[in-house]
Write a protein that holds these residues in place. Structure first.
Motif, PDB file in Angstrom:
ATOM      1  N   THR B 110     -19.593  26.821 -46.583  1.00  0.00           N
ATOM      2  CA  THR B 110     -20.493  27.619 -45.733  1.00  0.00           C
ATOM      3  C   THR B 110     -20.083  27.389 -44.287  1.00  0.00           C
ATOM      4  OG1 THR B 110     -22.024  25.753 -45.535  1.00  0.00           O
ATOM      5  CG2 THR B 110     -22.535  27.363 -47.258  1.00  0.00           C
ATOM      6  N   PRO B 111     -20.539  28.240 -43.360  1.00  0.00           N
ATOM      7  CA  PRO B 111     -20.283  27.928 -41.948  1.00  0.00           C
ATOM      8  C   PRO B 111     -20.967  26.607 -41.590  1.00  0.00           C
ATOM      9  CG  PRO B 111     -21.145  30.153 -42.212  1.00  0.00           C
ATOM     10  CD  PRO B 111     -21.279  29.488 -43.534  1.00  0.00           C
ATOM     11  N   LYS B 112     -20.302  25.764 -40.818  1.00  0.00           N
ATOM     12  CA  LYS B 112     -20.852  24.445 -40.496  1.00  0.00           C
ATOM     13  C   LYS B 112     -21.456  24.425 -39.085  1.00  0.00           C
ATOM     14  CE  LYS B 112     -19.467  23.114 -44.489  1.00  0.00           C
ATOM     15  NZ  LYS B 112     -20.447  23.094 -45.573  1.00  0.00           N
ATOM     16  N   LEU B 113     -22.465  23.585 -38.938  1.00  0.00           N
ATOM     17  CA  LEU B 113     -23.149  23.464 -37.650  1.00  0.00           C
ATOM     18  C   LEU B 113     -22.597  22.279 -36.864  1.00  0.00           C
ATOM     19  CD1 LEU B 113     -26.941  23.953 -38.484  1.00  0.00           C
ATOM     20  CD2 LEU B 113     -25.476  25.504 -37.212  1.00  0.00           C
ATOM     21  N   ALA B 119     -27.623  16.179 -27.791  1.00  0.00           N
ATOM     22  CA  ALA B 119     -28.638  15.960 -28.833  1.00  0.00           C
ATOM     23  C   ALA B 119     -28.140  14.929 -29.839  1.00  0.00           C
ATOM     24  CB  ALA B 119     -28.940  17.279 -29.533  1.00  0.00           C
ATOM     25  N   ASP B 120     -26.853  15.031 -30.181  1.00  0.00           N
ATOM     26  CA  ASP B 120     -26.246  14.097 -31.134  1.00  0.00           C
ATOM     27  C   ASP B 120     -26.345  12.667 -30.621  1.00  0.00           C
ATOM     28  OD1 ASP B 120     -24.453  13.610 -33.529  1.00  0.00           O
ATOM     29  OD2 ASP B 120     -23.168  12.845 -31.935  1.00  0.00           O
ATOM     30  N   ALA B 197     -29.829  20.249 -44.743  1.00  0.00           N
ATOM     31  CA  ALA B 197     -29.081  19.832 -43.542  1.00  0.00           C
ATOM     32  C   ALA B 197     -27.689  19.340 -43.910  1.00  0.00           C
ATOM     33  CB  ALA B 197     -29.857  18.743 -42.804  1.00  0.00           C
ATOM     34  N   SER B 198     -27.577  18.669 -45.068  1.00  0.00           N
ATOM     35  CA  SER B 198     -26.283  18.104 -45.470  1.00  0.00           C
ATOM     36  C   SER B 198     -25.250  19.187 -45.790  1.00  0.00           C
ATOM     37  CB  SER B 198     -26.447  17.207 -46.700  1.00  0.00           C
ATOM     38  OG  SER B 198     -27.342  16.176 -46.434  1.00  0.00           O
ATOM     39  N   ILE B 199     -25.722  20.372 -46.133  1.00  0.00           N
ATOM     40  CA  ILE B 199     -24.784  21.464 -46.425  1.00  0.00           C
ATOM     41  C   ILE B 199     -24.104  21.920 -45.131  1.00  0.00           C
ATOM     42  CG2 ILE B 199     -24.613  23.855 -47.282  1.00  0.00           C
ATOM     43  CD1 ILE B 199     -26.996  23.168 -49.148  1.00  0.00           C
ATOM     44  N   PHE B 200     -24.835  21.835 -44.022  1.00  0.00           N
ATOM     45  CA  PHE B 200     -24.322  22.370 -42.750  1.00  0.00           C
ATOM     46  C   PHE B 200     -23.862  21.300 -41.755  1.00  0.00           C
ATOM     47  CE2 PHE B 200     -27.497  25.306 -44.487  1.00  0.00           C
ATOM     48  CZ  PHE B 200     -26.665  26.402 -44.709  1.00  0.00           C
ATOM     49  N   ILE B 201     -24.411  20.091 -41.906  1.00  0.00           N
ATOM     50  CA  ILE B 201     -24.052  18.991 -40.984  1.00  0.00           C
ATOM     51  C   ILE B 201     -23.518  17.828 -41.822  1.00  0.00           C
ATOM     52  CG2 ILE B 201     -24.932  17.371 -39.234  1.00  0.00           C
ATOM     53  CD1 ILE B 201     -27.263  19.406 -38.812  1.00  0.00           C
TER      54      ILE B 201
END
Lengths: 47, 293
Positions: B110-113, B119-120, B197-201
């Motif tokens: 998927t597209p990743k964030l 913020a990180d 969240a784990s799918i994208f980050i």
């Protein structure tokens, strides 16, 4: 960054081992065992 | 690189299986009650998981700090400090089952964030707050009217317990299912949020929430086995920083508390400037063997 001398790590390692041994000596492993062999209702979300 | 990543996945999978080898527990809906539960496992692994052979270090810490006992957890703190002083966050990268689960979710195409840098940087401190407040302070100081303390992190936050213990036990046992209420739904919601969240980050729980990772991170700069960067070889090409999914720049800070020591940067470095060293020995990509310094 200034590196920390290796003997500091070894001293801390000895301290950590002593802490571990002291914990076992005063029965902490038994408390953990009693908690771990029963289903922790808080952990699974029952409360 | 592909070989290295496959090897790491194999180690993570084997470690997860070894820590949860009571497979018949999943079928019977019961947990292991043998003597191995005197010992803590090195990674996040709920002791109420039907497969778990050992105790969860974070749960064990809270059960000792519990307002009824108020014992400083010498055993668990000492045990975790030994691991931290030996290998730092190596456990996060190689031995943690929940880390593996997050990595597998992230591999879904998927597209990743990308979390904004500012913020990180702030969110990374949240895991230390979790360790200090939810694991140490609240279980120690808070006591209910009945004089009972609560394992606050396990009870209100930990998605590992929900995934490994809650789902198999609650859905497999009608009496537990009937007892599940708002708290279970809250924890299930947090787990679903963590999964999404784990799918994208990349490994969001490890980066921002995990108190065990925070504890090991305290020893990252002084551990016996650590990452090193040879300034004479490094040309600051940035290849290591680009490959690091934990957003660390190993050429600038090879012992960063955020590094989970997966070793991807060592494999990527074109100058072979990065290596893992421990005492008189070091391993780098240039030799692949252990050599005396």
């Amino acid at each position: 960054m200034k590196s920390i001398p290796r003997y500091v790590t070894f001293c801390l390692l000895l301290l950590a081992l002593a802490s571990c041994a002291f914990g076992v000596y005063r029965g902490e492993a038994v408390i953990i065992f009693k908690k771990a062999v029963n289903i922790c209702l808080e952990c699974i979300g029952i409360g | 690189m592909k070989k290295h990543r496959l090897a790491r996945k194999a180690v993570q999978f084997a470690a997860g299986l070894l820590q949860n080898a009571n497979l018949k527990g999943f079928l019977a809906g019961t947990i292991y009650k043998g003597p191995l539960k005197h010992f803590c496992v090195p990674g996040m692994n709920c002791y109420s998981c039907p497969g778990a052979l050992g105790a969860c270090p974070i749960g064990a810490m809270q059960s000792l700090l519990d307002g009824r006992r108020r014992k400083f957890p010498f055993y668990v703190v000492g045990y975790l400090a030994v691991i931290g002083l030996l290998v730092g966050r190596f456990v996060c990268g190689w031995l943690c089952l929940f880390g593996l689960i997050q990595e597998l979710l992230y591999s879904i195409p998927t597209p990743k964030l990308t979390v904004p840098e500012k913020a990180d940087r702030v969110l990374r401190y949240l895991k230390y707050v979790m360790l200090a407040v939810m694991v140490f302070a609240l279980p120690f100081f808070f006591r209910s009217a009945m004089g009972v303390g609560d394992p606050f992190f396990c009870k209100y936050v930990c998605p590992v317990g929900t995934l490994e213990g809650g789902i198999p036990l609650v859905f497999g046992d009608p009496s537990l299912r009937s007892a599940a209420g708002i708290l279970f739904n809250w924890k299930l919601g947090l787990l679903l949020l963590c999964i999404a969240a784990s799918i994208f980050i990349y490994r969001p729980f490890c980066r921002y929430i995990c108190p065990l990772g925070a504890f090991y991170a305290l020893f990252q700069r002084i551990s016996l086995i650590k990452m090193t960067c040879d300034p004479e070889k490094c040309v600051h090409c940035g290849a290591c920083a680009r490959v690091c999914k934990m957003k660390v720049d190993p050429s600038k800070d090879p012992c960063s508390p955020e590094c989970i020591r997966c070793g991807d940067c060592i494999k990527t470095c074109p100058q072979k400037a990065l290596s893992v060293s421990g005492g008189r020995f070091s391993v780098s990509r240039s030799d692949e063997n252990t050599v005396k310094r």
